[in-house]
Design an enzyme around this catalytic site. Structure first.
Site, PDB file in Angstrom:
ATOM      1  N   ILE A 257       0.834  -1.204   0.000  1.00  0.00           N
ATOM      2  CA  ILE A 257       0.000   0.000   0.000  1.00  0.00           C
ATOM      3  C   ILE A 257       0.869   1.255   0.000  1.00  0.00           C
ATOM      4  O   ILE A 257       0.424   2.321   0.437  1.00  0.00           O
ATOM      5  CB  ILE A 257      -1.009   0.023   1.169  1.00  0.00           C
ATOM      6  CG1 ILE A 257      -0.296   0.041   2.531  1.00  0.00           C
ATOM      7  CG2 ILE A 257      -1.983  -1.139   1.076  1.00  0.00           C
ATOM      8  CD1 ILE A 257      -1.233   0.379   3.689  1.00  0.00           C
ATOM      9  N   TYR A 258       2.099   1.127  -0.494  1.00  0.00           N
ATOM     10  CA  TYR A 258       2.961   2.305  -0.618  1.00  0.00           C
ATOM     11  C   TYR A 258       2.672   2.995  -1.951  1.00  0.00           C
ATOM     12  O   TYR A 258       2.770   2.370  -3.006  1.00  0.00           O
ATOM     13  CB  TYR A 258       4.430   1.909  -0.543  1.00  0.00           C
ATOM     14  CG  TYR A 258       4.875   1.542   0.851  1.00  0.00           C
ATOM     15  CD1 TYR A 258       5.443   2.497   1.688  1.00  0.00           C
ATOM     16  CD2 TYR A 258       4.712   0.254   1.334  1.00  0.00           C
ATOM     17  CE1 TYR A 258       5.841   2.172   2.981  1.00  0.00           C
ATOM     18  CE2 TYR A 258       5.096  -0.090   2.621  1.00  0.00           C
ATOM     19  CZ  TYR A 258       5.660   0.873   3.438  1.00  0.00           C
ATOM     20  OH  TYR A 258       6.039   0.548   4.715  1.00  0.00           O
ATOM     21  N   CYS A 267       6.147  -9.900 -13.571  1.00  0.00           N
ATOM     22  CA  CYS A 267       4.970 -10.640 -13.106  1.00  0.00           C
ATOM     23  C   CYS A 267       3.675  -9.829 -13.164  1.00  0.00           C
ATOM     24  O   CYS A 267       2.774 -10.164 -13.926  1.00  0.00           O
ATOM     25  CB  CYS A 267       5.209 -11.132 -11.683  1.00  0.00           C
ATOM     26  SG  CYS A 267       6.518 -12.362 -11.543  1.00  0.00           S
ATOM     27  N   ARG A 335      12.188  -4.816 -16.770  1.00  0.00           N
ATOM     28  CA  ARG A 335      10.974  -5.095 -17.529  1.00  0.00           C
ATOM     29  C   ARG A 335       9.808  -4.285 -16.970  1.00  0.00           C
ATOM     30  O   ARG A 335       9.539  -4.321 -15.780  1.00  0.00           O
ATOM     31  CB  ARG A 335      10.659  -6.592 -17.497  1.00  0.00           C
ATOM     32  CG  ARG A 335      11.578  -7.414 -18.380  1.00  0.00           C
ATOM     33  CD  ARG A 335      11.355  -8.899 -18.222  1.00  0.00           C
ATOM     34  NE  ARG A 335      11.899  -9.389 -16.956  1.00  0.00           N
ATOM     35  CZ  ARG A 335      11.926 -10.677 -16.614  1.00  0.00           C
ATOM     36  NH1 ARG A 335      11.431 -11.591 -17.442  1.00  0.00           N
ATOM     37  NH2 ARG A 335      12.441 -11.056 -15.461  1.00  0.00           N
TER      38      ARG A 335
END
Length: 441
Positions: A257-258, A267, A335
C-alpha cells in the site's frame, strides 16, 4: 530425489539451487549454450541477493548441474519442472509456446513414468494442454501406456527476495488429484514443510488460478493506493498519513500500500493482462482488473507530468539526474520499469538523462545502447553534476540518506521529484528544496 528443471531464469535457477541446497540432485536444462557455460563457471545471469553463492556451493558439491542436453535431463529426473518464460502475446495473453515445447521434449525422451510440474505462471487450462501434448507425442512413439501426471505448482517468489521466499515459503500450492503424485510432491518439499504444514492441495485449475489471483490482488492494492494518492494531492491530504491509518487495520495491512509511480517487473503487468485476456476469452468483462491496469499505466506518467508542469512544458535542453532504473530495489530487472516510461517521455520532450542504479546499469546499456541523450554514471553523486533536477524512481536503500548539501550544490536548481516518497516534504522545504512527491503537499 533426482530433479530436472527446464529453464534457468528467475524461477528455474532459484528453484533448482534451493532444491539442491537441501540435498536433492538437480539438473537444470536450458537451450542457451552460452548461458549454460557461464553457469558452469559460476557466472549468474541475473542479480538476486544470495543466489550466486548458493549456485556456486551446490554446483561445487555436485548437487546442481547445468546442461543443454534435454535427453539427459529427462532421463535424470523423477520429477520434471517446467520453469520457462510465458511472455505476453500481442493481445496480452500468455504465450505458451515455450511451455508446450518443453512438454514435447519431455515426452520425446521419457522412458519411465514422470511427474511433470508446471512452475511457470500459466493460464487456467494449461495443464490440460501440457497433458494433451505429452499424450500426443507418446502415442506417436508407440508408448501410450507410459503413465505420467501434470501438476500445477505455482511459484510465489518476489524479485529481490526470491532466495528467502523459496527457502521459507509461506505456502506450497500443489494442483493435482492423484494421491501418488501428492505423496511424491510432499516428499520433494518435506525440507520446507517442517514447522507447520504449508502444503495446500487442490485441483489443477484452482492452482493455476490461485497464482494469477494472488498477483492480481497485490497489483490491485498498489493501483488502489496510487488512486487514493492522486485524490490526496487534489484534496490537500497526506497519503503517508492515510497509509498508516489504513495499514494499521489488520484486514488491510501495510504490504503493497505504498504509493509511487506504478508497478513493473516480469509478473504483475503480464499476469494482470493475461487474466484479463482469459476473462475476455470466456465472455466475462473483468472491470476491476482493467481498471487496475489502466491506473498503473497512468501512474507511470506521474513524475513526467510533475516535471512538465514545473518547467511550464519547456524541457528542451534540460538535464535530469535519475536515481533508480530497476523496477524495484534488489534486482537488475527493468521489464515494465517506470524509469523507462519516464526516460522515454523526457527524451521525447528534448531533455537529457544522467542515470544511476546500483545494479541495473548493464541492463540499461543493453536496452538503450549509446544514446547522446543518456549518460550512465558510476555513482549517484556523479549523476547529479550539472543536472537541472533530481528524479528518484526506485527506492534503493542507498538513496535514503543522501548528502543533501551536495545535491543542492551540484544541481542547477534545488528541485527533487521523488516518485517513492523517501523524504518528508517539510524537511526538504527547510533544506531549501522544491520537493515533489506522490500524494503529498
Amino acid at each position: 530425489m533426482n530433479v530436472t528443471v527446464f529453464g534457468t531464469g528467475y524461477v528455474g535457477l532459484v528453484q533448482g539451487a534451493i532444491l539442491a541446497d537441501v540435498g536433492h540432485h538437480v539438473i537444470c536444462v536450458d537451450v542457451d549454450a552460452d548461458k549454460v557455460a557461464r553457469l558452469e563457471q559460476g557466472i549468474i545471469p541475473i542479480y538476486e541477493p544470495g543466489l550466486e553463492s548458493l549456485v556456486k556451493e551446490n554446483h561445487a558439491a555436485g548437487r546442481l548441474e547445468f546442461t543443454t542436453d534435454a535427453e539427459a535431463g529427462v532421463t535424470h529426473g523423477q520429477v520434471q519442472f517446467i520453469a520457462v518464460g510465458t511472455p505476453p502475446d500481442e493481445d496480452g495473453s500468455a504465450d505458451l509456446q515455450y511451455v508446450l515445447k518443453v512438454a514435447e521434449t519431455i515426452a520425446t525422451y521419457m522412458q519411465h513414468e514422470q511427474i511433470i510440474i508446471d512452475k511457470s505462471t500459466v493460464p487456467v487450462g494449461t495443464a490440460d494442454k501440457v497433458w494433451a501434448k505429452v499424450a500426443e507425442v507418446l502415442v506417436g512413439r508407440g508408448m501410450s501406456t507410459l503413465s505420467f501426471d501434470v501438476v500445477s505448482n505455482p511459484e510465489f517468489l518476489k524479485e529481490g527476495s526470491a532466495v528467502a521466499d523459496c527457502q521459507k515459503p509461506d505456502r506450497i500450492i500443489i494442483g493435482t488429484e492423484n494421491a501418488e503424485t501428492i505423496e511424491v510432491m510432499r516428499e520433494l518439499y518435506a525440507p520446507f514443510n517442517r514447522h507447520h504444514d504449508k502444503i495446500i492441495v487442490m485441483d489443477v485449475k484452482s492452482a493455476e488460478l490461485t497464482k494469477y489471483a494472488a498477483n492480481c490482488m497485490l497489483a490491485t492494492k498498489i493501483s488502489f493506493m496510487n488512486e487514493i494518492a492522486n485524490l490526496a494531492e487534489r484534496l490537500g491530504a497526506d497519503i503517508e498519513a492515510v497509509r498508516q491509518g489504513i495499514g494499521s487495520d489488520p484486514r488491510i495491512g501495510y504490504s503493497f500500500i505504498y504509493p509511487g509511480v506504478g508497478y513493473g517487473g516480469s509478473c504483475f503487468p503480464k499476469d494482470v493482462q493475461a487474466l484479463i485476456r482469459t476473462a475476455d476469452n470466456i465472455g466475462f468483462d473483468a472491470k476491476v482488473l482493467k481498471a487496475v491496469e489502466a491506473r498503473n499505466m497512468e501512474q507511470k506518467t506521474t513524475l513526467f507530468q510533475k516535471i512538465h508542469k514545473h518547467y511550464g512544458g519547456d524541457l528542451a535542453g534540460k538535464t535530469f539526474a535519475v536515481w533508480g532504473l530497476s523496477f524495484k530495489p534488489n534486482t537488475d530487472d527493468m521489464r515494465e520499469a517506470p524509469s523507462r516510461v519516464l526516460m522515454d517521455a523526457l527524451w521525447q520532450a528534448g531533455a537529457k538523462v544522467q542515470a544511476y542504479d546500483p545494479e541495473a546499469m548493464k541492463e540499461t546499456q543493453r536496452l538503450y545502447g549509446n544514446r547522446d541523450d543518456l549518460s550512465l554514471c558510476g555513482t549517484k553523486e556523479a549523476a547529479l553534476k550539472g543536472a537541472d533536477a533530481l528524479v528518484i524512481v526506485t527506492e534503493w536503500q542507498s538513496f535514503r540518506a543522501p548528502d543533501f548539501e551536495l545535491i543542492k550544490a551540484e544541481l542547477t536548481e534545488p528541485a527533487v521529484f521523488d516518485g517513492r516518497n523517501m523524504f518528508e516534504p517539510a524537511r526538504m522545504q527547510r533544506k531549501g528544496f522544491t520537493y515533489y512527491s506522490v500524494g503529498r503537499q
